[in-house]
Design a protein around this motif. Structure first.
Motif, PDB file in Angstrom:
ATOM      1  N   UNK A 136      -4.258  -6.252   9.764  1.00  0.00           N
ATOM      2  CA  UNK A 136      -2.887  -6.772   9.746  1.00  0.00           C
ATOM      3  C   UNK A 136      -2.637  -7.552   8.457  1.00  0.00           C
ATOM      4  N   UNK A 137      -3.625  -8.337   8.036  1.00  0.00           N
ATOM      5  CA  UNK A 137      -3.495  -9.093   6.787  1.00  0.00           C
ATOM      6  C   UNK A 137      -3.274  -8.159   5.604  1.00  0.00           C
ATOM      7  N   UNK A 138      -4.017  -7.051   5.573  1.00  0.00           N
ATOM      8  CA  UNK A 138      -3.904  -6.110   4.453  1.00  0.00           C
ATOM      9  C   UNK A 138      -2.562  -5.386   4.467  1.00  0.00           C
ATOM     10  N   UNK A 139      -2.091  -5.006   5.666  1.00  0.00           N
ATOM     11  CA  UNK A 139      -0.787  -4.346   5.753  1.00  0.00           C
ATOM     12  C   UNK A 139       0.322  -5.286   5.295  1.00  0.00           C
ATOM     13  N   UNK A 140       0.204  -6.543   5.652  1.00  0.00           N
ATOM     14  CA  UNK A 140       1.178  -7.535   5.220  1.00  0.00           C
ATOM     15  C   UNK A 140       1.117  -7.723   3.713  1.00  0.00           C
ATOM     16  N   UNK A 144       4.243  -4.250   4.059  1.00  0.00           N
ATOM     17  CA  UNK A 144       4.767  -3.581   5.252  1.00  0.00           C
ATOM     18  C   UNK A 144       5.366  -4.637   6.185  1.00  0.00           C
ATOM     19  N   UNK A 145       6.670  -4.593   6.440  1.00  0.00           N
ATOM     20  CA  UNK A 145       7.314  -5.607   7.284  1.00  0.00           C
ATOM     21  C   UNK A 145       6.785  -5.552   8.724  1.00  0.00           C
ATOM     22  N   UNK A 146       6.696  -6.730   9.352  1.00  0.00           N
ATOM     23  CA  UNK A 146       6.265  -6.832  10.746  1.00  0.00           C
ATOM     24  C   UNK A 146       4.954  -6.074  10.976  1.00  0.00           C
ATOM     25  N   UNK A 168      -3.369   2.343   0.663  1.00  0.00           N
ATOM     26  CA  UNK A 168      -3.829   1.305  -0.258  1.00  0.00           C
ATOM     27  C   UNK A 168      -4.473   0.162   0.516  1.00  0.00           C
ATOM     28  N   UNK A 169      -3.854  -0.230   1.631  1.00  0.00           N
ATOM     29  CA  UNK A 169      -4.423  -1.291   2.470  1.00  0.00           C
ATOM     30  C   UNK A 169      -5.798  -0.896   2.991  1.00  0.00           C
ATOM     31  N   UNK A 170      -5.957   0.358   3.421  1.00  0.00           N
ATOM     32  CA  UNK A 170      -7.248   0.828   3.915  1.00  0.00           C
ATOM     33  C   UNK A 170      -8.307   0.788   2.826  1.00  0.00           C
TER      34      UNK A 170
END
Length: 330
Positions: A136-140, A144-146, A168-170
């Protein structure tokens, strides 16, 4: 001289057998990557940039592809001598990769949370709860919203640009020592491009992550990279530091690429410069300089033999008969 070399590629050759002949997609590529360095790999489509890095990751489909020669050293380990299990421990953990096509890089049947958490648990040895928190931290972080809610969505619920951000987050989620970024911002708008590139730079500085940036965008190269390798027809035709390449490009192909970029600091041209002709067909390519049909400086020798490497100091290397002739004349 480079220090703390983390990745070394020596004479890499990757060929593909086709009904029409042998495609020499990568034909003798060599380079070094140091800890914390950002290396730009530039060239037209089909020059061998992506295949070089898929070879490093041992992701070449066989058949039809096969690594015909060369070595890839990651630290003190020879990549091609590792078992598939050993390579899996490196791939995604020690070496992360942002793939060129986010549309096909995510499993459409699995939620984003499943795909990210599995990767983090495997490589970071943490609980699923901690892994999901990290995801979740990486997606944020990649915009990525929410993210807390979106992590449970499926890939088809994201736009193309959003899927690229998930990739990219992965790739960054396991704090890799080497990050291979294959056109990481191709599906993103300009504002998000800047954020993603800034994120990659930040990670590199904070963790000492080495980055291989594959791109067509010379603006990205100029702003991000420490060193640059220019590829053409499966080979590196010029190497140098960022400043050297942009201030004094030596290979005619590099000169053409840089002249093709629109300039705001020069008088407006009626027509944008372009390199004449098309990249060569690399199926059973004869032993010559593949750029000679498009080169305004071509000589008879260019049509019969591939030019040797001419060195200019410790960091510049150019494969062009033009400089071989000048060197002999001095």
């Amino acid at each position: 001289m480079k220090k703390d070399i983390i990745l070394k590629v020596e004479g890499l050759k990757t060929y593909f057998n086709t009904d029409e002949g042998v495609v020499k997609a990568v034909d003798g590529v060599s380079f070094e990557l140091s800890k914390g360095e950002t290396l730009g790999l530039v060239g037209e489509s089909g020059s061998g940039k992506s295949v070089s890095n898929l070879s490093i990751m041992s992701l070449i489909p066989s058949p039809p592809g096969k690594i015909m020669g060369g070595k890839v050293l990651f630290g003190d380990k020879s990549i091609f001598d590792l078992s598939e299990e050993e390579m899996r421990n490196i791939r995604g953990g020690k070496i992360g990769m942002i793939f060129q096509d986010p549309m096909t890089s995510l499993n459409p049947f699995l939620r984003i949370s499943t795909q990210m958490v599995e990767t983090i648990v495997l490589h970071k040895k943490v609980s699923k709860h901690e892994a999901k928190k990290r995801a979740i931290e990486m997606l944020d972080l990649v915009g990525i919203p929410k993210a807390y809610d979106r992590i449970n969505d499926y890939p088809h619920q994201f736009s193309g640009g959003m899927r690229q951000r998930v990739m990219i987050a992965m790739a960054l989620s396991c704090d890799p020592e080497v990050l291979i970024a294959d056109e990481p911002t191709s599906a993103l708008d300009v504002t998000i491009q800047a954020q993603i590139l800034e994120l990659i730079q930040s990670l590199s500085k904070k963790l000492g992550t080495a980055v291989i940036m594959i791109t067509h965008d010379l603006g990205v190269v100029a702003g991000m990279c420490d060193n640059v390798n220019v590829m053409y027809a499966g080979r590196i035709v010029e190497k140098g530091t960022n400043d050297e390449i942009f201030a004094d490009p030596k290979h005619p192909y590099t000169q053409g690429l840089i002249k093709s970029v629109p300039r705001l600091d020069k008088p407006k041209q009626k027509r944008l410069y372009s390199i004449e002709g098309q990249p060569p067909n690399v199926i059973d390519l004869p032993e010559c300089c593949p750029f000679f049909p498009r080169c305004e400086f071509a000589m008879d020798k260019c049509k019969t033999a591939y030019p040797p490497v001419t060195k200019f100091g410790d960091t510049r290397e150019v494969s062009c008969w033009l400089y071989e002739e000048k060197t002999r004349g001095e």
